[in-house]
Design a protein around this motif. Structure first.
Motif, PDB file in Angstrom:
ATOM      1  N   LEU A 174       0.838  -1.205   0.000  1.00 13.21           N
ATOM      2  CA  LEU A 174       0.000   0.000   0.000  1.00 13.21           C
ATOM      3  C   LEU A 174       0.869   1.250   0.000  1.00 13.21           C
ATOM      4  O   LEU A 174       0.630   2.194  -0.765  1.00 13.21           O
ATOM      5  N   LEU A 209       1.116   4.145  -2.887  1.00  7.83           N
ATOM      6  CA  LEU A 209       0.851   5.575  -2.725  1.00  7.83           C
ATOM      7  C   LEU A 209       1.962   6.401  -3.345  1.00  7.83           C
ATOM      8  O   LEU A 209       1.710   7.332  -4.106  1.00  7.83           O
ATOM      9  N   ILE A 269       1.850   5.970  -7.155  1.00  8.57           N
ATOM     10  CA  ILE A 269       0.754   6.723  -7.765  1.00  8.57           C
ATOM     11  C   ILE A 269       1.090   8.200  -7.778  1.00  8.57           C
ATOM     12  O   ILE A 269       0.886   8.898  -8.765  1.00  8.57           O
ATOM     13  N   TYR A 270       1.646   8.647  -6.677  1.00 10.43           N
ATOM     14  CA  TYR A 270       1.956  10.066  -6.588  1.00 10.43           C
ATOM     15  C   TYR A 270       2.949  10.443  -7.686  1.00 10.43           C
ATOM     16  O   TYR A 270       2.743  11.399  -8.431  1.00 10.43           O
ATOM     17  N   PHE A 284       1.316  10.254 -11.237  1.00 11.60           N
ATOM     18  CA  PHE A 284       0.299  11.203 -11.669  1.00 11.60           C
ATOM     19  C   PHE A 284       0.620  12.659 -11.348  1.00 11.60           C
ATOM     20  O   PHE A 284      -0.057  13.555 -11.827  1.00 11.60           O
ATOM     21  N   THR A 285       1.645  12.892 -10.547  1.00 12.22           N
ATOM     22  CA  THR A 285       1.891  14.284 -10.195  1.00 12.22           C
ATOM     23  C   THR A 285       2.493  15.036 -11.378  1.00 12.22           C
ATOM     24  O   THR A 285       3.093  14.449 -12.282  1.00 12.22           O
ATOM     25  N   VAL A 286       2.295  16.331 -11.371  1.00 13.81           N
ATOM     26  CA  VAL A 286       2.889  17.127 -12.441  1.00 13.81           C
ATOM     27  C   VAL A 286       4.189  17.767 -11.966  1.00 13.81           C
ATOM     28  O   VAL A 286       4.858  18.464 -12.699  1.00 13.81           O
ATOM     29  N   LEU A 290      11.003   8.457 -24.464  1.00 12.49           N
ATOM     30  CA  LEU A 290      11.271   8.614 -23.037  1.00 12.49           C
ATOM     31  C   LEU A 290      11.634  10.067 -22.713  1.00 12.49           C
ATOM     32  O   LEU A 290      12.729  10.369 -22.265  1.00 12.49           O
ATOM     33  N   ALA A 306       8.709  13.678 -18.849  1.00 12.08           N
ATOM     34  CA  ALA A 306       7.397  13.438 -18.225  1.00 12.08           C
ATOM     35  C   ALA A 306       7.027  11.957 -18.287  1.00 12.08           C
ATOM     36  O   ALA A 306       6.640  11.355 -17.283  1.00 12.08           O
ATOM     37  N   THR A 307       7.172  11.360 -19.468  1.00 12.31           N
ATOM     38  CA  THR A 307       6.863   9.937 -19.606  1.00 12.31           C
ATOM     39  C   THR A 307       7.774   9.113 -18.713  1.00 12.31           C
ATOM     40  O   THR A 307       7.345   8.149 -18.095  1.00 12.31           O
ATOM     41  N   GLN A 313       9.194   9.901 -15.942  1.00  6.31           N
ATOM     42  CA  GLN A 313       8.802   9.922 -14.536  1.00  6.31           C
ATOM     43  C   GLN A 313       7.577   9.053 -14.304  1.00  6.31           C
ATOM     44  O   GLN A 313       7.477   8.333 -13.313  1.00  6.31           O
ATOM     45  N   LEU A 328       6.717   6.444 -15.964  1.00  6.59           N
ATOM     46  CA  LEU A 328       7.173   5.049 -15.985  1.00  6.59           C
ATOM     47  C   LEU A 328       7.846   4.700 -14.660  1.00  6.59           C
ATOM     48  O   LEU A 328       7.617   3.633 -14.091  1.00  6.59           O
ATOM     49  N   LEU A 364       5.292   4.030 -12.038  1.00 12.73           N
ATOM     50  CA  LEU A 364       4.657   2.723 -12.209  1.00 12.73           C
ATOM     51  C   LEU A 364       5.591   1.607 -11.776  1.00 12.73           C
ATOM     52  O   LEU A 364       5.169   0.618 -11.176  1.00 12.73           O
ATOM     53  N   LEU A 365       6.886   1.788 -12.070  1.00 15.83           N
ATOM     54  CA  LEU A 365       7.850   0.753 -11.686  1.00 15.83           C
ATOM     55  C   LEU A 365       7.990   0.674 -10.179  1.00 15.83           C
ATOM     56  O   LEU A 365       8.251  -0.380  -9.610  1.00 15.83           O
ATOM     57  N   TRP A 406       5.737   0.993  -8.199  1.00 14.93           N
ATOM     58  CA  TRP A 406       4.476   0.572  -7.643  1.00 14.93           C
ATOM     59  C   TRP A 406       4.195  -0.888  -7.977  1.00 14.93           C
ATOM     60  O   TRP A 406       4.040  -1.722  -7.086  1.00 14.93           O
TER      61      TRP A 406
END
Ligand code: HEM
Ligand SMILES: [Cu+2]
Lengths: 754, 279
Positions: free
Chosen positions: B185, B189, B192-193, B196-198, B223, B226-227, B229, B231, B234-235, B237
């Motif tokens: 978990l 978090l 995900i942060y 999805f964060t900018v 790559l 932005a992409t 980061q 990726l 996701l890695l 997570w």
């Protein structure tokens, strides 16, 4: 919520109550078996309602360009049908079976929290009624069972339908979580001696998994519903992209709940099948450990694949890939179970009765539904087929072909236990064929319709080649299923009257529910049977072939844990998810203002805005009061244990005072903000700020009230030292509220994570 | 893409000082564990291979200022893979005798306290991704080494309560499941942060210094920062969570195989019950 309630509820059951009517008996019952039956009956009632809605839709779709229903009516029907089947039929009927059978199968005399249990039922009952009240307003909810924004926002759904939907779901959600906490605590705490957790029947294990799923997934829905309600009623813009909100966020939150929800619905079905197949193959289940452990994997992975419902949103290639892989992974533990059930049947001494008929149809149909699921996990296929009838076919194969067939199987299997009479086999087989035919007619063709591009949720279709025929077949199939259901009801009525007397154990089955009379007495068991393996009743009835002589299973070490603590911890686990998602929303909306990746951040960052309206220092001081109250509470607990009454009362009183001071600080802060014209609908910062701190404030208030009750009990001398665990449970909650505040303070006031 | 696997290209850093560590560890391993079973030896080889690859392969080269995602992969190797396989490579009997000494026993039990292991395992991930620290440790070489060392140690601490070679330090199964699930978990978090964060989590990667002239190659492959980061998030997570779920399966397997011949023995040597005894 005391452990004493077990005995109390037995007394209420056993005492004759001369003045009360039969009706009142049922309404006021705390007996888990009666509550179980009430759940099941209510669910069957709504099954009829939802089924009727489905029939109306199928009639409309039977012919191209049909005008039987208006588009508006059609929208309401598919929304209410989906909502009803998921929340008013699927979940409660499973909770009903769990209520009835879990205590029996683990050799318990009652559930852990009979009152909480009855509360859960009535929340469900009234939530469901409220949802249907919307029909009287003339506008039932019509935004689909997942009520996507912006369609469900005020701008596009201005009538009350969606409001009823939100409130109804919130109420039922609270009921479901209460019910799940009860089942969870029952399984952890009330198992008969010898029944180690590694020995519980698989149905019980699946209900344990389901309870965990409910406790941790429903709060995600609740947080989304709360935000939608605030959007609709108070004019905030969480989900309104035109004002900076995010419509995709709703989809994330809904499916963070929604995907676990599909496992909430199917895991108990797996459990039922895992009881039925071994008994009618006269063998123990093949690969008990695998089935049990792989459901744990399903529970865990189930939280990580929600975005496969959102492939069409455009999350980006990498996100799509990861969620696709996750979805494929979760198919593995799901798929291999089918082999376990098949292997159980293999070489068994098959008793091919109605119950097993339904179980085997379950296997075949669930495989089809699982395969289409795997197809959807491939992103490009999903892009092609999403929002067509292929999706409708997929989830009906798993939900009807899987869950409903498992339920019928379980109904034929357990009806004798619940009523003392057998269901009629010949009528049963008739019902089976009506359902198999009807179900596959209706939904098999929808695969083709979906591939031909027929969109779901559209009230009619043009006369494209083949569509009329396929839809006609689908509608005819629905009629078959309806007739099949009537046959089932007929079977029930007939069998209740004149069915064969069942006896205690008509199937020579294996698990503890068969070790008592049919139906069982209020206290369930005269004597709790001995448990030495996974099939205690088999062992008793066939001592020469007893399981424990052949195969060792882990012994019961006697650990049970404390009921009040279990309840408190599972409750705060649920609450934690709720707050977590609200905080995530805060972070999502309040980092947006920053410069995009790669560019130098502009000086006008959000933290300036924040600090301009929030008095961080002042709130910091009030936070210290709250945190100190955790300390004084801890001291109070020590004093209670040591039996020092006046010191206990003093430190508890101090705790309450500190809590109230904190709330006072919050009131001060709110009035300041409001008088400056900053309210919940000003912008996204204020919306998230007021939502998070508001919900937290409500929790502090509830905590203060609970502490106050404890204080009164302490003053009256009712808080004996053996009730310290109740006090401890309140403490778990109180500390939790503090911990949440620390997170809130860090994220909102100090601007961490921005 | 062939250049990633072209061992002579500048994407491979054969002169990395990591060899020194690998050699030392291998030497120590063979000194300490003379009679090693094939399985343990294999686990040790995996650990050493992962350690080497973490630095000399493109993972190591790219994580040095080019790609955030490579940098995450390196973290995962250091934090999760290498310590896990190191623990699996240690023989039970040798460690049993090592940890029977009073001091070592204390150390072992302290490390078995779930809260500490959890906090160090997750703590390093969170700590080193606070933008300023992330940046500093990428830019400053010795800070980077220090960071990597903390990852290795934290990884050992994290896995100890679950996979310690000495069984008595294992958490009781329900606690172990909660331990691993909550770890999943927590990394979810963070993942995900970051996904999805900018905000740019590690600004050093937002505008890489093109040391070896491959930036265009990376951008051509899509790559961009932005992409990249996303990726990386996701890695951070999905793979750890998959690993934790696998570990949970191992714990459950142990739990279901927990068949004792003496039925009523309340095993007190169990650190899980030790924790309860404290309360
Ligand atoms: C075998 C593993 C499964 C996989 C990989 C899978 C995958 C998917 C995917 C990708 C979708 C989205 C389709 C779309 O809208 O474009 C979907 C929809 C759905 N699935 Fe599954 N599924 C699986 C099993 C199940 C099970 C066991 C259930 C329920 C018991 C279920 C219930 C649903 C429902 C209700 C929907 C539709 C939700 C809606 O859009 O209204 N699925 N599934
Ligand atoms: Cu799903």
């Amino acid at each position: 919520m005391t452990t004493g309630s077990v005995e109390e509820s037995q007394l209420t059951m056993l005492e004759p109550q001369p003045t009360s009517t039969r009706m009142l008996d049922w309404v006021s019952t705390l007996d888990h078996k009666r509550i179980g039956i009430m759940y099941i009956l209510t669910a069957v009632f709504y099954l009829a309602v939802g089924g009727f809605e489905a029939l109306l839709m199928r009639i409309q779709l039977a012919f191209p360009n049909n005008t039987f229903l208006s588009p508006e009516m059609f929208n309401q029907l598919f929304t209410m049908h989906g909502t009803t089947m998921v929340f008013l039929v699927g979940m409660p009927v499973l909770t009903g079976f769990a209520n009835y059978f879990v205590p029996l199968m683990i050799g318990a005399r009652d559930v852990a929290f009979p009152r909480l249990n009855s509360f859960g039922f009535w929340m469900f009952f009234f939530g469901a009624a409220l949802l249907h009240f919307s029909f009287l307003t003339g506008s039932a909810p019509n935004a689909g069972w997942f009520s996507y924004v912006p369609l469900s926002s005020k701008a596009y759904s201005s009538l009350q339908g969606v409001d009823y939907w939100i409130i109804g779901l919130l109420i039922m959600g609270i009921g479901s979580v209460s019910g799940a906490i009860n089942i969870f605590a029952t399984i952890i705490n009330l198992r008969a001696p010898g029944m180690s957790l590694q020995r519980v029947p698989l149905f019980v294990w699946m209900m344990l998994m389901q309870a965990i799923l409910i406790i941790l997934a429903l709060p995600a829905l609740n947080s989304a519903l709360a935000m939608l309600l605030i959007d609709r009623w108070l004019g905030s813009a969480f989900f309104d992209p035109t004002r900076g909100g995010s419509a995709v966020l709703w989809q994330h939150y809904f499916w963070i709940f929604g995907h676990p929800e599909v496992y909430i619905l199917i895991l108990p079905g797996f459990g039922m099948i895992s009881e039925v197949i071994p008994v009618f193959s006269r063998k123990p289940i093949y690969g008990y450990t695998f089935i049990a452990a792989s459901s744990v994997a399903i529970v865990l992975l189930g939280y990580g694949v929600w975005a496969h419902h959102m492939f069409a949103v455009g999350l980006g290639m990498y996100a799509d890939i990861f969620f696709a892989v996750g979805s494929l992974l979760i198919a593995i533990p799901t798929g291999i179970k089918v082999f376990n059930w098949t292997a159980t049947l293999w070489g068994g001494e098959i008793k091919f009765n109605t119950s097993l008929h339904f179980a085997i149809a379950f296997l075949l149909q669930f495989v089809i539904g699982g395969l289409t699921g795997i197809m959807f996990a491939a992103v490009p296929i999903d892009w092609q087929l999403t929002d067509t009838y292929f999706v409708v076919a997929h989830f009906h194969y798993v939900l009807i072909g899987g869950l409903v067939f498992a339920l019928f199987s379980a109904a034929y299997y357990w009806f004798p236990k619940m009523t003392g009479r057998m269901l009629n086999e010949r009528i049963g087989i008739l019902q089976f064929w009506l359902w198999v035919l009807g179900f596959n007619m209706t939904f098999m063709v929808q695969h083709f319709l979906g591939m031909m591009g027929m969109p779901r949720r559209v009230y009619t279709y043009a006369d494209n080649p083949g569509w009329a025929l396929l839809n006609g077949i689908a509608t005819l199939g629905a009629v078959f299923m309806a007739v099949g259901t009537l046959v089932f009801l007929w079977n029930i009525f007939k069998s209740l009257h004149s069915g064969k007397i069942a006896g205690d154990n008509p199937w020579d089955a294996f698990t503890l529910e068969w070790a008592t009379t049919s139906p069982p007495p209020p206290e369930n068991f005269p004597v709790i049977p001995e448990v030495k393996s996974r099939r205690p009743v088999w062992d008793i009835n066939h001592p020469e072939y007893a399981d424990w002589k052949k195969e060792k299973t882990p012994e019961d070490k006697g650990r049970r844990g404390n009921l009040a603590k279990i309840a408190a911890w599972s409750f705060i686990a649920s609450e934690a998810v709720f707050f977590l998602l609200l905080l995530v929303a805060y972070v999502v909306f309040n980092t947006k203002l920053m410069a995009p990746v790669g560019e130098a951040s502009s000086p006008e960052t959000l933290s300036d805005v924040t600090s301009s309206v929030l008095d961080v220092k002042r709130t910091g001081i009030f936070s210290l009061f709250l945190i100190t109250s955790s300390l004084t509470f801890w001291v109070a607990e020590r004093f209670l244990k040591a039996g020092k009454k006046s010191a206990f009362v003093f430190s508890l009183g101090l705790t309450i005072l500190l809590g109230i001071i904190f709330l006072g600080g919050q009131v001060w802060e709110y009035t300041g903000l409001l008088s400056n014209g900053i309210s919940i609908n000003s912008d996204l910062f204020s919306a998230t700020f007021f939502t998070v701190t508001g919900f937290h404030g409500i929790h502090v208030t509830a905590g203060v009230i609970a502490l106050f009750v404890m204080l009164l009990m302490g003053l009256k001398g009712n808080l004996s030292s053996e009730k310290t665990h109740v006090f401890g449970a309140v403490g778990v909650y109180w500390h939790f509220v503090d911990v949440v505040w620390i997170a809130v303070f860090g994220i909102i006031y100090l601007g961490l994570l921005q | 893409m062939s250049s990633y696997f072209d061992l002579t290209s500048s994407l491979w850093k054969w002169d990395s000082p990591i060899w020194l560590l690998v050699l030392t560890l291998t030497g120590m391993y063979f000194l300490l564990q003379r009679s090693t079973s094939g399985k343990r030896g294999a686990a040790f080889s995996v650990a050493m291979l992962a350690l080497t690859l973490a630095y000399i392969s493109p993972i190591g080269v790219l994580s040095d200022g080019y790609l955030f995602s490579a940098h995450v992969v390196q973290h995962l190797l250091l934090l999760l893979i290498i310590p896990l396989f190191l623990l699996l490579s240690l023989s039970e009997s040798a460690m049993e005798s090592l940890f029977s000494r009073p001091f070592m026993n204390r150390l072992g039990s302290v490390m078995a306290v779930p809260f500490l292991g959890w906090l160090s395992g997750l703590g390093v991930m969170w700590f080193w991704h606070i933008p300023s620290f992330c940046n500093a440790s990428t830019v400053n070489y010795s800070l980077g080494i220090f960071r990597d060392a903390t990852f290795l140690l934290a990884g050992l601490a994290f896995w100890w309560p679950v996979f310690s070679p000495v069984k008595r330090y294992h958490l009781n199964p329900s606690v172990a499941v909660a331990y691993l699930f909550s770890a999943c978990l927590a990394c979810t978090l963070l993942g995900i942060y970051i996904t999805f964060t900018v905000i740019s989590v590690c600004p050093a990667f937002a505008s890489p210094v093109d040391r070896i002239g491959i930036l265009n190659l990376l951008y051509d492959q899509g790559l961009n920062p932005a992409t990249d980061q996303r990726l990386g998030g996701l890695l951070m997570w999905v793979p750890p969570c998959s690993l934790y779920v696998t570990a949970i399966m191992v714990v459950l397997k142990r739990w279901y195989a927990d068949i004792e011949t003496v039925p009523t023995s309340q095993t007190t040597a169990n650190p899980g019950s030790l924790r309860e005894a404290h309360q």
